[in-house]
Scaffold this motif. Structure first.
Motif, short mmCIF file in Angstrom:
data_model
loop_
_atom_site.label_atom_id
_atom_site.label_comp_id
_atom_site.label_asym_id
_atom_site.label_seq_id
_atom_site.Cartn_x
_atom_site.Cartn_y
_atom_site.Cartn_z
N PRO A 59 -3.63 33.95 -18.80
CA PRO A 59 -2.49 34.76 -18.93
C PRO A 59 -0.96 33.37 -19.23
CG PRO A 59 -2.74 34.31 -16.68
CD PRO A 59 -3.93 34.41 -17.58
N ALA A 60 -1.66 31.62 -19.13
CA ALA A 60 -0.49 30.88 -19.59
C ALA A 60 -0.51 31.14 -21.08
CB ALA A 60 -0.83 29.42 -18.97
N THR A 61 -1.94 30.96 -21.94
CA THR A 61 -1.68 31.74 -23.54
C THR A 61 -1.09 32.18 -24.10
OG1 THR A 61 -3.62 30.47 -22.91
CG2 THR A 61 -3.98 31.54 -24.96
N PHE A 62 -1.38 33.43 -23.88
CA PHE A 62 -1.16 34.62 -23.71
C PHE A 62 0.64 35.42 -23.58
CE2 PHE A 62 -5.63 35.63 -24.51
CZ PHE A 62 -5.93 36.16 -25.81
N CYS A 63 0.88 34.86 -22.85
CA CYS A 63 2.40 35.00 -22.16
C CYS A 63 3.46 33.98 -23.11
CB CYS A 63 3.08 35.18 -20.84
SG CYS A 63 2.11 36.61 -20.19
N ILE A 64 2.89 32.60 -22.60
CA ILE A 64 3.75 31.66 -22.79
C ILE A 64 3.05 30.73 -24.78
CG2 ILE A 64 4.32 29.40 -22.69
CD1 ILE A 64 4.17 29.51 -19.94
N GLY A 65 1.88 30.01 -24.81
CA GLY A 65 1.75 30.08 -26.06
C GLY A 65 0.39 29.34 -25.32
#
Length: 104
Positions: free
Chosen positions: A82-88
């Protein structure tokens, strides 16, 4: 905590804060529309190429995280998805490296 883990954590924090600063700046200027933000990523061939580059890298990271979590049972590593897809990717990758290098 080792020096390498501190570097990973610092990069994850920087990768969360710096892109979000620009996203919030965009929203304050253009209005709070996720659709408008995404549309702005495709304004020319250069930015479109960068979006696809980051998308493919994010998918590769996700596959790697899932594969390693499946084997190592390091469930905390799933937080990187989720950190990758929600933040980057700039947050998700160093976050996963930070979580992966902890003592299990």
């Amino acid at each position: 905590m080792s020096g390498l883990r501190i570097v990973y954590l610092a990069l994850a924090i920087w990768g969360a804060v710096h892109p979000m600063y620009w996203f919030v700046t965009f929203w304050q200027t253009e209005g709070w529309s996720l659709r408008l933000l995404i549309d702005s990523w495709y304004v020319n061939a250069g930015s479109t190429g960068l979006v696809w580059d980051l998308t493919i890298a994010a998918i590769a990271l996700t596959v790697w995280v899932i594969a390693e979590v499946w084997v190592r049972r390091n469930w905390l590593g799933l937080l990187a998805i989720p950190a990758t897809f929600c933040i980057g990717l700039s947050c998700g990758l160093p976050l996963y490296l930070f979580l992966r290098t902890r003592a299990v």
